[in-house]
Scaffold this active site. Structure first.
Site, short mmCIF file in Angstrom:
data_model
loop_
_atom_site.label_atom_id
_atom_site.label_comp_id
_atom_site.label_asym_id
_atom_site.label_seq_id
_atom_site.Cartn_x
_atom_site.Cartn_y
_atom_site.Cartn_z
N ILE A 25 0.45 -1.00 0.09
CA ILE A 25 -0.12 0.09 -0.33
C ILE A 25 0.67 1.69 0.45
O ILE A 25 2.17 1.41 0.43
CB ILE A 25 -1.57 -0.07 1.31
CG1 ILE A 25 -1.86 1.46 1.19
CG2 ILE A 25 -0.22 0.31 2.62
CD1 ILE A 25 -2.99 1.54 2.22
N ALA A 26 0.59 2.36 -0.52
CA ALA A 26 1.06 3.69 -0.92
C ALA A 26 0.42 4.51 -0.95
O ALA A 26 -0.79 5.06 -2.10
CB ALA A 26 1.81 2.95 -1.70
N GLU B 221 2.06 -7.88 6.82
CA GLU B 221 3.00 -7.86 8.05
C GLU B 221 3.64 -5.85 7.87
O GLU B 221 3.03 -5.28 6.75
CB GLU B 221 4.36 -8.56 7.29
CG GLU B 221 4.05 -9.76 7.00
CD GLU B 221 3.85 -10.26 6.27
OE1 GLU B 221 3.44 -10.51 4.79
OE2 GLU B 221 3.13 -11.68 6.34
N ASN C 92 7.33 1.69 11.98
CA ASN C 92 6.01 2.13 10.44
C ASN C 92 4.87 2.76 12.16
O ASN C 92 3.40 2.06 11.69
CB ASN C 92 5.71 1.55 9.66
CG ASN C 92 4.73 1.94 9.06
OD1 ASN C 92 4.25 3.15 9.02
ND2 ASN C 92 4.37 2.04 7.54
N TYR D 146 -4.26 -0.04 10.83
CA TYR D 146 -4.62 -0.92 10.75
C TYR D 146 -5.55 -1.08 12.37
O TYR D 146 -6.28 -2.24 12.20
CB TYR D 146 -3.43 -2.14 11.06
CG TYR D 146 -2.31 -1.81 9.51
CD1 TYR D 146 -3.18 -2.01 8.25
CD2 TYR D 146 -0.78 -1.92 9.09
CE1 TYR D 146 -2.55 -1.70 6.78
CE2 TYR D 146 -0.12 -1.65 8.10
CZ TYR D 146 -1.51 -1.24 7.12
OH TYR D 146 -0.65 -1.33 5.69
#
Length: 148
Positions: A72-73, A106, A111, A118
């Site tokens: 994801i970015a 993961e 981060n 999440y």
């Protein structure tokens, strides 16, 4: 703003976004191309765009009732505006609609922004992978979200 299924023409933009996101998984062009291969129908890639500009993407795959968020970015200037939340929500809705019972991912230990995202979605840390990430080497936290 809209979220749509990505297509191979989006690969250069997704690669550029990912290269500027230090915490994203850094895939080769071949890995992105494989995500669109008809030999891999279990892969799903979504892009978020505004005025024809791709501002973010999420890539994942299905393995039966279990799905995995692989990457994801979000573009630097568009971060902290809820775009990652929108992408993840759309991905989770799609997984649920296609029969997923759980979603895994993961994330780098360091981060904290991603971990908060999440956890906001009720993902729960279920384990740790020592030395999972490279450049720099770092452990990963494994997260799981039950959908049923």
């Amino acid at each position: 703003m809209r979220i749509r299924l990505a297509n191979p023409a989006d690969i250069p933009t997704m690669m550029a976004l990912e290269r500027h996101a230090a915490t994203a998984a850094h895939w080769s062009k071949e890995q992105y191309e494989a995500a669109f291969s008809s030999q891999v129908p279990s892969r799903v890639v979504l892009v978020l765009e505004e005025e024809a500009a791709v501002l973010g993407f999420i890539a994942g795959r299905a393995a039966g009732e279990e799905w995995e968020v692989e990457n994801i970015a979000v573009a630097g200037p568009a971060r902290r505006q809820g775009l990652g939340t929108r992408l993840l929500g759309e991905f989770l809705d799609l997984a649920r609609d296609r029969g997923a019972e759980a979603v895994f991912l993961e994330v780098r230990m360091s981060n904290l922004a991603a971990r908060r995202l999440y956890e906001k979605w009720a993902f729960v840390g279920t384990g740790r992978r020592k030395g999972y990430y490279r450049e720099p080497e770092e452990d990963a936290i494994v997260y799981r979200l039950g959908l049923v």
